[in-house]
Scaffold this motif. Structure first.
Motif, short mmCIF file in Angstrom:
data_model
loop_
_atom_site.label_atom_id
_atom_site.label_comp_id
_atom_site.label_asym_id
_atom_site.label_seq_id
_atom_site.Cartn_x
_atom_site.Cartn_y
_atom_site.Cartn_z
N ASP A 68 -6.29 3.68 1.61
CA ASP A 68 -6.82 4.68 2.54
C ASP A 68 -8.28 4.94 2.18
O ASP A 68 -8.58 5.42 1.08
CB ASP A 68 -6.00 5.97 2.43
CG ASP A 68 -6.34 6.99 3.50
OD1 ASP A 68 -7.50 7.03 3.95
OD2 ASP A 68 -5.44 7.77 3.89
N ASP A 82 -3.34 3.64 -6.60
CA ASP A 82 -3.92 2.39 -6.10
C ASP A 82 -4.52 1.56 -7.24
O ASP A 82 -4.43 0.33 -7.24
CB ASP A 82 -4.98 2.69 -5.05
CG ASP A 82 -4.38 2.97 -3.67
OD1 ASP A 82 -3.45 2.24 -3.29
OD2 ASP A 82 -4.83 3.92 -3.01
N GLY A 127 0.83 -1.21 0.00
CA GLY A 127 0.00 0.00 0.00
C GLY A 127 0.86 1.25 0.00
O GLY A 127 2.08 1.19 0.10
N ARG A 128 0.21 2.40 -0.10
CA ARG A 128 0.93 3.66 -0.09
C ARG A 128 1.62 3.87 1.25
O ARG A 128 1.24 3.30 2.27
CB ARG A 128 -0.04 4.82 -0.37
CG ARG A 128 -0.59 4.81 -1.78
CD ARG A 128 -1.74 5.80 -1.98
NE ARG A 128 -1.27 7.18 -1.90
CZ ARG A 128 -1.74 8.08 -1.03
NH1 ARG A 128 -2.66 7.74 -0.15
NH2 ARG A 128 -1.27 9.31 -1.04
N VAL A 159 -0.54 4.65 4.43
CA VAL A 159 -1.83 3.97 4.50
C VAL A 159 -2.05 3.28 5.84
O VAL A 159 -3.17 2.93 6.20
CB VAL A 159 -1.98 2.95 3.34
CG1 VAL A 159 -1.19 1.68 3.61
CG2 VAL A 159 -3.44 2.65 3.03
#
Length: 200
Positions: free
Chosen positions: A122, A131, A31-32, A35
């Motif tokens: 998120d 994403d 994920g980022r 997140v």
């Protein structure tokens, strides 16, 4: 009901070459950078501080492995949670970022033990292009014995109307909050059933 009996840090790896030996089924969290991967891993294992989070997004540059012992009241199951470096935000040189990307891609595409990719998103920003690109990438390389789970973090910050929008666009979405523990049991159950093919 599935529960975590114990969880512990195993090791960190900077590349595929120095990862843990293949064998145990792995759940890779991607994920980022901001997140909340570490917070979710800590919430899922019910072990505060297991995965170290940083106030500086993008600081996690290693692939971190955790041993997780689960029980469904009748039997114990062991797997590994893998905290992957976040994408975006990292304030590093372009060459260093390319090096991370290379090692991360090698792990994702070549690691036989990965059974589940947990794509953390998120929930306040559910439609980011980055994403969408990551999900498309995972769908392009996922093997028949692997699955992708979308888990939306920070759900405690949403209004009900926001939740409805996410569920409409992502019917399989699991919404969680590491602070309120909302959805954590459901997420753990989904991971367990996906890895072991056993209904808890």
């Amino acid at each position: 009901m599935i529960r975590v009996k114990d969880a512990s840090f195993i090791s960190s790896a900077s590349s595929l070459a120095n990862t843990t030996p293949e064998g145990l089924s792995e759940v890779a969290f991607i994920g980022r950078s901001n997140v909340g991967k570490s917070s979710i891993i800590n919430a899922l294992t019910n072990k505060k501080g297991l995965a170290k989070s940083s106030s500086t997004p993008g600081k996690t540059r290693l692939i971190n492995f955790f041993n997780v012992l689960l029980s469904d009241e009748e039997k114990d199951f062991t797997l590994q949670f893998v905290d992957l470096p976040g994408f975006g935000y990292a304030r590093v040189s372009h060459s260093m970022k390319e090096e991370w990307q290379k090692h991360l891609t090698q792990y994702i595409e070549r690691r036989i033990s990965i059974r589940v990719f947990v794509h953390l998103i998120d929930s306040r920003h559910p439609f980011l292009e980055s994403d969408k690109e990551v999900h498309a990438y995972l769908e392009g390389i996922v093997r028949p014995d692997q699955r992708i789970l979308r888990i939306f973090t920070k759900a405690d910050k949403l209004k009900q109307s926001d939740v409805s929008v996410i569920k409409k666009n992502y019917p399989d979405a699991i919404l969680v909050s590491s602070s309120s523990k909302k959805g954590i049991d459901r997420a753990l159950k989904a991971i367990f059933e996906t890895v072991f093919g056993v209904e808890s």
